[in-house]
Scaffold this motif. Structure first.
Motif, mmCIF file in Angstrom:
data_model
loop_
_atom_site.group_PDB
_atom_site.id
_atom_site.type_symbol
_atom_site.label_atom_id
_atom_site.label_comp_id
_atom_site.label_asym_id
_atom_site.label_seq_id
_atom_site.Cartn_x
_atom_site.Cartn_y
_atom_site.Cartn_z
ATOM 1 N N PRO A 102 -41.022 -45.250 -30.930
ATOM 2 C CA PRO A 102 -39.820 -45.723 -31.613
ATOM 3 C C PRO A 102 -38.819 -46.333 -30.633
ATOM 4 N N TRP A 103 -38.143 -47.389 -31.084
ATOM 5 C CA TRP A 103 -37.101 -48.030 -30.284
ATOM 6 C C TRP A 103 -35.749 -47.613 -30.826
ATOM 7 N N LEU A 104 -34.868 -47.156 -29.925
ATOM 8 C CA LEU A 104 -33.494 -46.837 -30.291
ATOM 9 C C LEU A 104 -32.547 -47.667 -29.437
ATOM 10 N N PRO A 105 -31.344 -47.950 -29.939
ATOM 11 C CA PRO A 105 -30.380 -48.715 -29.145
ATOM 12 C C PRO A 105 -30.010 -47.980 -27.859
ATOM 13 N N GLU A 106 -29.589 -48.746 -26.870
ATOM 14 C CA GLU A 106 -29.093 -48.138 -25.633
ATOM 15 C C GLU A 106 -27.771 -47.441 -25.933
ATOM 16 N N PRO A 107 -27.628 -46.162 -25.592
ATOM 17 C CA PRO A 107 -26.402 -45.430 -25.931
ATOM 18 C C PRO A 107 -25.204 -45.896 -25.111
ATOM 19 N N LEU A 108 -24.043 -45.928 -25.758
ATOM 20 C CA LEU A 108 -22.794 -46.300 -25.109
ATOM 21 C C LEU A 108 -21.867 -45.099 -25.065
ATOM 22 N N LEU A 109 -21.344 -44.800 -23.896
ATOM 23 C CA LEU A 109 -20.281 -43.805 -23.789
ATOM 24 C C LEU A 109 -18.984 -44.478 -24.222
ATOM 25 N N THR A 110 -18.369 -43.964 -25.287
ATOM 26 C CA THR A 110 -17.150 -44.567 -25.820
ATOM 27 C C THR A 110 -15.993 -43.581 -25.731
ATOM 28 N N ARG A 257 -31.288 -26.203 -17.909
ATOM 29 C CA ARG A 257 -30.785 -27.213 -18.844
ATOM 30 C C ARG A 257 -29.313 -26.975 -19.173
ATOM 31 N N SER A 258 -28.573 -28.060 -19.242
ATOM 32 C CA SER A 258 -27.183 -28.011 -19.692
ATOM 33 C C SER A 258 -26.976 -29.140 -20.696
ATOM 34 N N ALA A 259 -25.935 -29.022 -21.500
ATOM 35 C CA ALA A 259 -25.653 -30.045 -22.513
ATOM 36 C C ALA A 259 -24.143 -30.245 -22.584
ATOM 37 N N GLU A 260 -23.705 -31.437 -22.249
ATOM 38 C CA GLU A 260 -22.276 -31.760 -22.205
ATOM 39 C C GLU A 260 -21.867 -32.565 -23.430
ATOM 40 N N PRO A 261 -20.894 -32.086 -24.205
ATOM 41 C CA PRO A 261 -20.435 -32.855 -25.371
ATOM 42 C C PRO A 261 -19.699 -34.126 -24.943
ATOM 43 N N LEU A 262 -19.948 -35.201 -25.648
ATOM 44 C CA LEU A 262 -19.241 -36.456 -25.415
ATOM 45 C C LEU A 262 -19.347 -37.339 -26.649
ATOM 46 N N HIS A 263 -18.765 -38.516 -26.563
ATOM 47 C CA HIS A 263 -18.836 -39.477 -27.666
ATOM 48 C C HIS A 263 -19.791 -40.597 -27.279
ATOM 49 N N ILE A 264 -20.853 -40.737 -28.041
ATOM 50 C CA ILE A 264 -21.804 -41.819 -27.836
ATOM 51 C C ILE A 264 -21.758 -42.722 -29.063
ATOM 52 N N ASN A 265 -21.470 -43.996 -28.829
ATOM 53 C CA ASN A 265 -21.346 -44.938 -29.941
ATOM 54 C C ASN A 265 -20.391 -44.415 -31.009
ATOM 55 N N ALA A 266 -19.282 -43.849 -30.521
ATOM 56 C CA ALA A 266 -18.204 -43.349 -31.385
ATOM 57 C C ALA A 266 -18.632 -42.202 -32.282
ATOM 58 N N PRO A 300 -35.322 -43.415 -19.434
ATOM 59 C CA PRO A 300 -34.345 -43.435 -18.337
ATOM 60 C C PRO A 300 -33.714 -44.803 -18.116
ATOM 61 N N GLU A 301 -34.409 -45.872 -18.489
ATOM 62 C CA GLU A 301 -33.835 -47.207 -18.336
ATOM 63 C C GLU A 301 -32.633 -47.409 -19.251
ATOM 64 N N LYS A 302 -32.577 -46.642 -20.351
ATOM 65 C CA LYS A 302 -31.457 -46.742 -21.273
ATOM 66 C C LYS A 302 -30.340 -45.751 -20.953
ATOM 67 N N LEU A 303 -30.563 -44.913 -19.954
ATOM 68 C CA LEU A 303 -29.582 -43.876 -19.625
ATOM 69 C C LEU A 303 -28.837 -44.165 -18.322
ATOM 70 N N ARG A 304 -29.105 -45.295 -17.711
ATOM 71 C CA ARG A 304 -28.495 -45.605 -16.417
ATOM 72 C C ARG A 304 -26.985 -45.759 -16.491
ATOM 73 N N ARG A 305 -26.477 -46.237 -17.625
ATOM 74 C CA ARG A 305 -25.049 -46.521 -17.755
ATOM 75 C C ARG A 305 -24.316 -45.515 -18.634
ATOM 76 N N VAL A 306 -25.017 -44.437 -19.015
ATOM 77 C CA VAL A 306 -24.451 -43.566 -20.047
ATOM 78 C C VAL A 306 -23.228 -42.793 -19.564
ATOM 79 N N GLU A 307 -23.011 -42.703 -18.267
ATOM 80 C CA GLU A 307 -21.815 -42.014 -17.761
ATOM 81 C C GLU A 307 -20.682 -42.993 -17.462
ATOM 82 N N ARG A 308 -20.900 -44.261 -17.765
ATOM 83 C CA ARG A 308 -19.889 -45.298 -17.532
ATOM 84 C C ARG A 308 -19.304 -45.705 -18.884
ATOM 85 N N GLU A 309 -18.034 -45.436 -19.089
ATOM 86 C CA GLU A 309 -17.423 -45.720 -20.377
ATOM 87 C C GLU A 309 -17.444 -47.215 -20.673
#
Length: 314
Positions: A102-110, A257-266, A300-309
């Motif tokens: 399956p293809w999913l959009p690249e996640p955006l940190l918003t 394992r850890s899990a940090e809450p954040l906003h992805i694609n609002a 991982p190619e879609k997660l490279r920018r996930v910590e950059r708002e």
């Protein structure tokens, strides 16, 4: 469209070390509208990396334009970015045909306040981007420019190279298509936090009891590993199947394992790490306070920018 006598200016974002110079109208206009341009490109492509490339092409073309012949900077910039995104979209479609799983959009940190703009938040949501994937290139461009950014039909016609009458027909067809498929999600902050905490506890401690209370009966999980990381090649549908997956898969590998809450694609999401290395992004879609979809992005190619708002805007 461009003047060969003008030399392209350097991209103002790519050369932050340059000393401040006299104000430049082209640079000022580009910087002013950059969030809008990025959002147009991202909503058309579903890829932040490709959207950034489109913005570079947009800047090169814009910096060579004779501004004296441009009546409205915003419209002209949107026209350039749309045309470049349409070119890139055709390339992406060929790439997706050979995509593994399956293809999913690249996640955006918003930023958290993006969710306050309901229309913008809806337009960049994972659910909406997946609906846009079912449109053809021209339909997708027309829908984004008309429904999200409220451009008039004449402006859109200039951007997509069609007549205003044709654009009206495309807009009507695209709107009907999206309306029939778009999943609405306007959870309250309390509902979002409750769901997020339950999922966070489930994947970090193995405690699934709280998660049961916030899952919709027909919840769907989609996983995107891109053939690089292990991911299910098919959707997981229903509470029982999702809990079985968590019990036999996620809950048996809790160490580190850890899990940090954040906003992805609002939308509410978790950034999952194992031994401090990013493992996945889990984005949640809620309807009536319950989780109806889980988007598990592991490529991982879609997660490279996930910590950059990401700067999104209208």
């Amino acid at each position: 469209m461009t003047s060969p006598a003008r030399q392209p200016r350097p991209d103002p974002r790519r050369h932050p070390e340059r000393p401040a110079a006299a104000p430049d109208p082209a640079t000022d206009a580009y910087v002013t509208h950059r969030n809008l341009l990025f959002t147009v490109a991202y909503e058309m492509l579903g890829s932040a990396a490709d959207a950034e490339d489109v913005l570079q092409e947009t800047w090169l073309r814009w910096s060579a334009v004779d501004l004296g012949a441009v009546r409205e900077h915003r419209s002209y910039l949107v026209r350039i970015v749309t045309r470049q995104a349409l070119k890139r979209l055709r390339t992406l479609q060929r790439r997706k045909e050979s995509y593994v799983g399956p293809w999913l959009p690249e996640p955006l940190l918003t930023a958290p306040d993006v969710a306050d703009d309901i229309e913008l938040a809806d337009s960049v949501s994972m659910a909406m981007l997946l609906v846009l994937e079912t449109l053809g290139p021209a339909e997708r461009a027309v829908f984004v420019l008309r429904e999200v950014f409220a451009l008039d039909y004449d402006e859109i016609a200039e951007a997509v190279g069609k007549t205003p009458a044709a654009v009206r027909q495309i807009a009507h067809r695209a709107r009907s298509h999206v309306t029939a498929r778009r999943p609405r999600a306007t959870p309250s902050p309390d509902e979002a936090q409750r769901a997020l905490r339950a999922f966070q506890r489930a994947i970090t401690t193995g405690d699934l009891q709280g998660l049961v209370d916030v899952l919709a009966p027909d919840v769907v999980l989609l996983s995107d590993g891109g053939g690089i990381r292990q991911a299910l090649p098919y959707p997981v549908v229903g509470i029982d199947n999702l809990l079985r997956l968590l019990t036999t898969g996620w809950s048996t590998h809790l160490a580190g394992r850890s899990a940090e809450p954040l906003h992805i694609n609002a939308a509410p999401a978790l950034l999952v790490r194992r031994d401090d290395e990013i493992e996945a992004v889990l984005s949640l879609h809620l309807t009536d306070g319950r989780i109806t979809a889980v988007y598990n992005i592991r490529n991982p190619e879609k997660l490279r920018r996930v910590e950059r708002e990401a700067g999104v805007g209208r």
